[in-house]
Design an enzyme around this catalytic site. Structure first.
Site, PDB file in Angstrom:
ATOM      1  N   ASP A 168       1.272  -1.245  -0.212  1.00 43.68           N
ATOM      2  CA  ASP A 168       0.293  -0.090   0.116  1.00 43.68           C
ATOM      3  C   ASP A 168       0.306   1.175   0.339  1.00 43.68           C
ATOM      4  O   ASP A 168       1.906   1.365   0.503  1.00 43.68           O
ATOM      5  CB  ASP A 168      -0.594  -0.365   1.193  1.00 43.68           C
ATOM      6  CG  ASP A 168      -2.034   1.472   1.296  1.00 43.68           C
ATOM      7  OD1 ASP A 168      -2.184   1.224   0.050  1.00 43.68           O
ATOM      8  OD2 ASP A 168      -1.680   2.352   2.357  1.00 43.68           O
ATOM      9  N   GLU A 198       1.629   0.191  -4.620  1.00 42.70           N
ATOM     10  CA  GLU A 198       0.302   1.196  -5.166  1.00 42.70           C
ATOM     11  C   GLU A 198       1.921   2.332  -5.331  1.00 42.70           C
ATOM     12  O   GLU A 198       1.524   2.985  -4.106  1.00 42.70           O
ATOM     13  CB  GLU A 198      -0.465   0.973  -3.576  1.00 42.70           C
ATOM     14  CG  GLU A 198      -1.561   2.701  -4.416  1.00 42.70           C
ATOM     15  CD  GLU A 198      -1.916   2.614  -3.014  1.00 42.70           C
ATOM     16  OE1 GLU A 198      -3.077   3.811  -3.435  1.00 42.70           O
ATOM     17  OE2 GLU A 198      -1.845   2.480  -1.958  1.00 42.70           O
TER      18      GLU A 198
END
Length: 599
Positions: free
Chosen positions: A260, A297
């Site tokens: 993330d 990400e």
């Protein structure tokens, strides 16, 4: 030797508990239950405490820190009563795996399906999710990406507020039930990818401070404490994170991790922590002999992440590149602005189709818009993950609305056709394939009243373009309950058939050797609000024509001529003699050649 994190079962039947606690001069193991006892731990080296005890799996325990308080294990494998309660001893050797012949899914074959375990089924458990795997196989999905499962505060959470990085969330089921989900998925031909959060600790339930070394003394994030990757004693924390990445792959048989917000991992070390994770993945790939995928990400294109380790990069297989999602949104819902970057109709979708991205940057460097005239070199589309919806894009809308609810079923199907006919890795968000009418809200369940107020205010401050006056509170039970996607039968069957047919055609073109970047020519005609995607190799050619425009703007009809066979269509009118009129949200996909007729 690598450091050990968490309890380890020994051959003599004992369990060796190891805790890294550089801020402590003493530490003791507190066993709970009928045989409750407190056992002093010894330091085998400064800041590393150990003790071996004969206790069975299922034993609940804490570590008592010098201030007298009991704290969960920093490397707890399970928190059955939540982040504020004791850890439970888990023996990973007891699960009998059935996926011995599993070799994984190659990147080129990946069709990713992002889901949240708690809202994917009515029950919201690992076990219940198994019953829906056949739906995904039938659709054409080849990889499932789980939103984070690390234990976080409260009864429900998106997962990005995890504090116990090694402990699968208790409300979803036991660690062995998570193993069983992965095992069954593999037996059905599905790869399993886990979303992990290494850029911050959750704001509630982080009990790592008294142990020392885990939390950064110099960095802070808006979501919670930053991990200590570059402060004093950071070597331990870096090894802790690398150990965690390896843990999910080796002990749970996940096929990959999605990191993330890599751009928010604060690390000023000479070698960024994501590089060490890349090193670990390369070693595991060799050791395990199966396909592994390391995904970042990045929110924009970052070539360094995709550069090989040998060439000085970070060795990631793919990145979430949100430019495609936001460029599509700029065409069909320009008023939404679901990003702090501004996307422009026409030129941004054209740049994404021609080159793969709009914005470019690096983890530690400048991130900015790159005009096509400055650099038109195509990115490796096979390493970019494109979507038209994901948890952020849907969940950050105050009403949790999906694309078909903001626009129309036809608009969503057109956008999906454009995504699925590109050589990038496509990703669907759960329920998208049947246009689920249930919203997907942001939801959390914090106990701290100040934190609850800050979350509510933060949501409004982060997205001021929306009306927040009549929305479901993200901290209410309703936000979680209403976000369950419901059964496929309650969705739009036409949309489901459309996705299935597109994925089948995509697979066919891949097997034919067409769906590759070197065969691709793509671009956007802003006059006709139409994208044209064509592939050609030595023996064959194919095309996809897709129209996108705002819901409140009538699109003027345009005409195309083709030679070959039409395979899929929407919003088109045949004129005969190889001509079609393209109406609103028109899609025309075929094998052969196509050209626009000038007005």
């Amino acid at each position: 030797m690598p450091r050990t994190f968490g309890p380890q079962f020994q051959d003599d039947g004992s369990v060796c508990f190891t805790v890294h606690a550089p801020a402590c001069d003493r530490l003791s193991l507190q066993i709970e239950g009928e045989d409750a006892q407190e056992i002093p731990m010894s330091q085998k080296e400064p800041g590393v405490f150990t003790v071996s005890v004969n206790v069975p799996a299922g034993t609940k325990y804490w570590f008592r820190v010098p201030d007298g308080n009991p704290r969960p294990d920093p490397a707890s494998r399970f928190q059955p009563e939540g982040v504020h309660r004791p850890s439970e001893l888990i023996d990973p050797r007891t699960y009998v795996w059935g996926d011995h012949s599993w070799k994984g899914i190659p990147k080129a074959a990946m069709v990713v399906y992002e889901l949240h375990i708690g809202t994917f089924t009515k029950e919201g458990t690992y076990t219940a999710a198994i019953d829906r795997l056949d739906e995904l196989v039938e659709l054409g999905v080849t990889a499932v990406e789980l939103m984070p499962v690390a234990e976080s505060a409260g009864r429900w959470n998106w997962g990005y507020d995890g504090t116990d990085f090694f402990a699968p969330r208790n409300s979803f089921g036991s660690p062995d039930e998570l193993r069983h989900l992965i095992d069954v998925a593999h037996q059905k031909g599905l790869a399993m990818i886990l979303d992990v959060v290494y850029n911050h600790f959750g704001a509630e339930g982080n009990y790592l401070h008294p142990f020392g070394g885990y939390v950064s003394p110099i960095h802070q994030t808006v979501w919670g404490d930053a991990p200590n990757f570059d402060g004093d004693g950071s070597e331990m924390m870096r090894e802790y994170i690398v150990a965690n990445a390896k843990y999910w792959i080796e002990e749970f048989h996940f096929d990959g991790l999605r990191l993330d917000a890599t751009h928010c991992i604060l690390d000023n070390s000479p070698r960024h922590i994501v590089g060490e994770i890349g090193d670990a993945f390369a070693a595991m790939q060799t050791k395990l002999g199966r396909e592994l995928h390391l995904i970042a990400e990045s929110n924009i294109y970052d070539a360094e992440l995709l550069t090989s380790l040998d060439a000085g990069g970070y060795g990631f297989d793919a990145i979430w590149c949100d430019d495609f999602l936001h460029a599509v949104a700029a065409e069909i819902q320009p008023e939404q602005h679901m990003s702090d970057r501004r996307y422009q109709a026409g030129e941004d979708i054209d740049a994404t189709l021609r080159r793969g991205y709009v914005f470019r940057g690096t983890i530690g460097g400048k991130r900015r818009r790159i005009p096509l005239e400055e650099d038109s070199t195509p990115a490796d589309l096979s390493s970019l993950i494109f979507s038209i919806q994901n948890h952020d894009f849907v969940g950050n809308h105050p009403e949790g609305l999906r694309m078909h609810q903001i626009t129309s079923h036809e608009a969503q199907r057109a956008a999906a056709a454009l995504m699925l006919m590109l050589p990038s890795i496509p990703m669907l968000f759960m329920g998208e394939e049947f246009a689920a009418d249930n919203p997907f809200y942001f939801f959390a369940d914090f106990g701290d009243s100040h934190l609850r107020k800050a979350v509510e205010q933060g949501r409004r401050r982060e997205h001021p373009q929306h009306d927040w006056s009549q929305v479901v509170s993200c901290l209410s039970p309703a936000a979680f309950r209403k976000s369950k996607i419901g059964p496929r039968a309650e969705g739009n069957q036409e949309t489901w058939n459309w996705y299935r047919d597109l994925l089948s055609l995509r697979k066919r073109w891949q097997h034919a050797g067409l769906l590759k970047g070197e065969n691709l020519t793509a671009g956007w005609d802003q006059l006709w609000r139409t994208g044209l995607v064509t592939y050609r190799n030595d023996s064959q050619s194919c095309f996809a024509v897709v129209r996108l425009h705002p819901q409140n703007e009538a699109a003027e009809a345009s005409t195309v001529s083709f030679e070959g066979d039409i395979l899929l269509e929407q919003g088109c009118q045949s004129l005969g003699s190889g001509q079609y009129v393209l109406n609103e949200y028109a899609v025309l996909i075929g094998e052969g050649t196509v050209r626009f007729e000038k007005p």
